[in-house]
Design a protein around this motif. Structure first.
Motif, PDB file in Angstrom:
ATOM      1  N   ARG A 152     111.793 -59.097 -79.632  1.00 28.73           N
ATOM      2  CA  ARG A 152     111.498 -59.195 -78.200  1.00 28.73           C
ATOM      3  C   ARG A 152     112.560 -58.524 -77.347  1.00 28.73           C
ATOM      4  N   LYS A 153     113.727 -58.166 -77.938  1.00 28.63           N
ATOM      5  CA  LYS A 153     114.830 -57.559 -77.191  1.00 28.63           C
ATOM      6  C   LYS A 153     115.206 -56.211 -77.812  1.00 28.63           C
ATOM      7  N   PRO A 154     115.768 -55.297 -77.012  1.00 27.87           N
ATOM      8  CA  PRO A 154     116.209 -54.015 -77.566  1.00 27.87           C
ATOM      9  C   PRO A 154     117.443 -54.170 -78.453  1.00 27.87           C
ATOM     10  N   SER A 155     118.280 -55.189 -78.210  1.00 25.95           N
ATOM     11  CA  SER A 155     119.438 -55.507 -79.043  1.00 25.95           C
ATOM     12  C   SER A 155     119.804 -56.969 -78.789  1.00 25.95           C
ATOM     13  N   PRO A 156     120.605 -57.566 -79.676  1.00 26.23           N
ATOM     14  CA  PRO A 156     120.889 -59.005 -79.546  1.00 26.23           C
ATOM     15  C   PRO A 156     121.542 -59.414 -78.223  1.00 26.23           C
ATOM     16  N   ASP A 157     122.294 -58.517 -77.596  1.00 21.81           N
ATOM     17  CA  ASP A 157     122.989 -58.876 -76.360  1.00 21.81           C
ATOM     18  C   ASP A 157     122.218 -58.509 -75.093  1.00 21.81           C
ATOM     19  N   LYS A 158     121.012 -58.013 -75.228  1.00 17.29           N
ATOM     20  CA  LYS A 158     120.186 -57.606 -74.085  1.00 17.29           C
ATOM     21  C   LYS A 158     119.128 -58.671 -73.797  1.00 17.29           C
ATOM     22  N   PRO A 159     118.568 -58.677 -72.568  1.00 20.32           N
ATOM     23  CA  PRO A 159     117.499 -59.638 -72.249  1.00 20.32           C
ATOM     24  C   PRO A 159     116.170 -59.223 -72.895  1.00 20.32           C
ATOM     25  N   TYR A 160     115.215 -60.176 -72.920  1.00 20.14           N
ATOM     26  CA  TYR A 160     113.887 -59.899 -73.464  1.00 20.14           C
ATOM     27  C   TYR A 160     113.199 -58.809 -72.647  1.00 20.14           C
ATOM     28  N   PHE A 161     112.344 -58.019 -73.324  1.00 17.23           N
ATOM     29  CA  PHE A 161     111.553 -57.014 -72.613  1.00 17.23           C
ATOM     30  C   PHE A 161     110.627 -57.695 -71.596  1.00 17.23           C
ATOM     31  N   VAL A 162     109.881 -58.723 -72.060  1.00 20.51           N
ATOM     32  CA  VAL A 162     108.960 -59.454 -71.194  1.00 20.51           C
ATOM     33  C   VAL A 162     109.019 -60.947 -71.518  1.00 20.51           C
TER      34      VAL A 162
ATOM     35  N   ASP B 139     104.690 -49.833 -69.988  1.00 20.79           N
ATOM     36  CA  ASP B 139     105.911 -50.647 -70.066  1.00 20.79           C
ATOM     37  C   ASP B 139     106.165 -51.053 -71.517  1.00 20.79           C
ATOM     38  N   VAL B 140     107.433 -51.078 -71.935  1.00 18.71           N
ATOM     39  CA  VAL B 140     107.792 -51.505 -73.286  1.00 18.71           C
ATOM     40  C   VAL B 140     107.729 -53.029 -73.336  1.00 18.71           C
ATOM     41  N   LEU B 141     106.972 -53.556 -74.316  1.00 21.10           N
ATOM     42  CA  LEU B 141     106.789 -55.002 -74.466  1.00 21.10           C
ATOM     43  C   LEU B 141     107.670 -55.592 -75.560  1.00 21.10           C
ATOM     44  N   CYS B 142     107.911 -54.793 -76.613  1.00 26.07           N
ATOM     45  CA  CYS B 142     108.686 -55.271 -77.748  1.00 26.07           C
ATOM     46  C   CYS B 142     109.064 -54.076 -78.613  1.00 26.07           C
ATOM     47  N   VAL B 143     109.790 -54.358 -79.698  1.00 22.98           N
ATOM     48  CA  VAL B 143     110.162 -53.332 -80.663  1.00 22.98           C
ATOM     49  C   VAL B 143     109.713 -53.838 -82.032  1.00 22.98           C
ATOM     50  N   VAL B 144     109.153 -52.943 -82.854  1.00 23.98           N
ATOM     51  CA  VAL B 144     108.797 -53.285 -84.229  1.00 23.98           C
ATOM     52  C   VAL B 144     109.627 -52.404 -85.152  1.00 23.98           C
ATOM     53  N   GLU B 145     110.392 -53.057 -86.031  1.00 21.85           N
ATOM     54  CA  GLU B 145     111.205 -52.325 -87.000  1.00 21.85           C
ATOM     55  C   GLU B 145     110.397 -52.153 -88.275  1.00 21.85           C
ATOM     56  N   ALA B 146     110.276 -50.908 -88.706  1.00 21.92           N
ATOM     57  CA  ALA B 146     109.585 -50.598 -89.960  1.00 21.92           C
ATOM     58  C   ALA B 146     110.422 -49.567 -90.704  1.00 21.92           C
ATOM     59  N   MET B 147     110.913 -49.934 -91.876  1.00 23.02           N
ATOM     60  CA  MET B 147     111.730 -49.047 -92.707  1.00 23.02           C
ATOM     61  C   MET B 147     112.921 -48.495 -91.929  1.00 23.02           C
ATOM     62  N   LYS B 148     113.629 -49.361 -91.253  1.00 24.11           N
ATOM     63  CA  LYS B 148     114.845 -49.047 -90.491  1.00 24.11           C
ATOM     64  C   LYS B 148     114.600 -48.155 -89.282  1.00 24.11           C
ATOM     65  N   LEU B 149     113.340 -47.987 -88.896  1.00 21.70           N
ATOM     66  CA  LEU B 149     112.995 -47.258 -87.674  1.00 21.70           C
ATOM     67  C   LEU B 149     112.502 -48.268 -86.648  1.00 21.70           C
TER      68      LEU B 149
END
Length: 159
Positions: A94-104, A114-124
């Motif tokens: 839900r966040k771009p990095s651990p120290d940042k606020p949630y996207f939504v 608008d960016v809602l979240c990030v999905v990590e797949a194979m380190k991308l």
């Protein structure tokens, strides 16, 4: 590694176009090979340590009757919302990095793109953008949870 995780890995590898993946975690060693013709992937289990678990205790409990009057109202309420689903298998953030606020958050107004979240797949890390404008009604997945292709992530009220 449980069966569901292995199935998710097989789906991801077969959709990614990769010919072969080898995975070693703890006592489990797995090799997944896909063919170029699009056939089902070939799986080779090399070694897995036995897992001992106690048998679950089963107790009889009375089951309450389902109230049918509530079900149509809930289904009707959900149909007015748009579901934003995952385009891939991976880990939901839900966040771009651990120290940042949630996207939504629930109640956030969003616009298309608008960016809602990030999905990590194979380190991308893949940004998932809103397909519509509206208001976030419900976030259906916990932060840092594994997700599947086409799994519902958000409910959006487009009005």
């Amino acid at each position: 590694m449980d069966l569901k995780e292995i199935q998710n890995l097989i789906k991801f590898v077969s959709n990614s176009g990769v010919a072969e993946v080898k995975l070693e975690t703890g006592d489990v060693k797995i090799t997944i090979r896909t063919t170029l013709e699009g056939n089902a992937p070939e799986i080779t289990y090399l070694q897995q340590a036995p897992v001992q678990q106690a048998a679950p205790q089963v107790t009889a409990t009375p089951v309450a009757p389902i109230q049918t009057a509530v079900v149509p109202a809930v289904a009707e309420e959900i149909t007015k919302y748009v579901t934003i689903k995952s385009p891939m298998i991976g880990t939901f953030y839900r966040k771009p990095s651990p120290d940042k606020p949630y996207f939504v958050e629930v109640g956030s107004s969003i616009s298309k793109g608008d960016v809602l979240c990030v999905v990590e797949a194979m380190k991308l890390f893949n940004e998932i953008e809103a397909e519509i404008s509206g208001k976030i009604v419900k976030i259906l997945v916990d932060d840092m949870s594994p997700i599947e292709f086409d799994q519902p992530l958000f409910l959006v009220d487009p009005s």
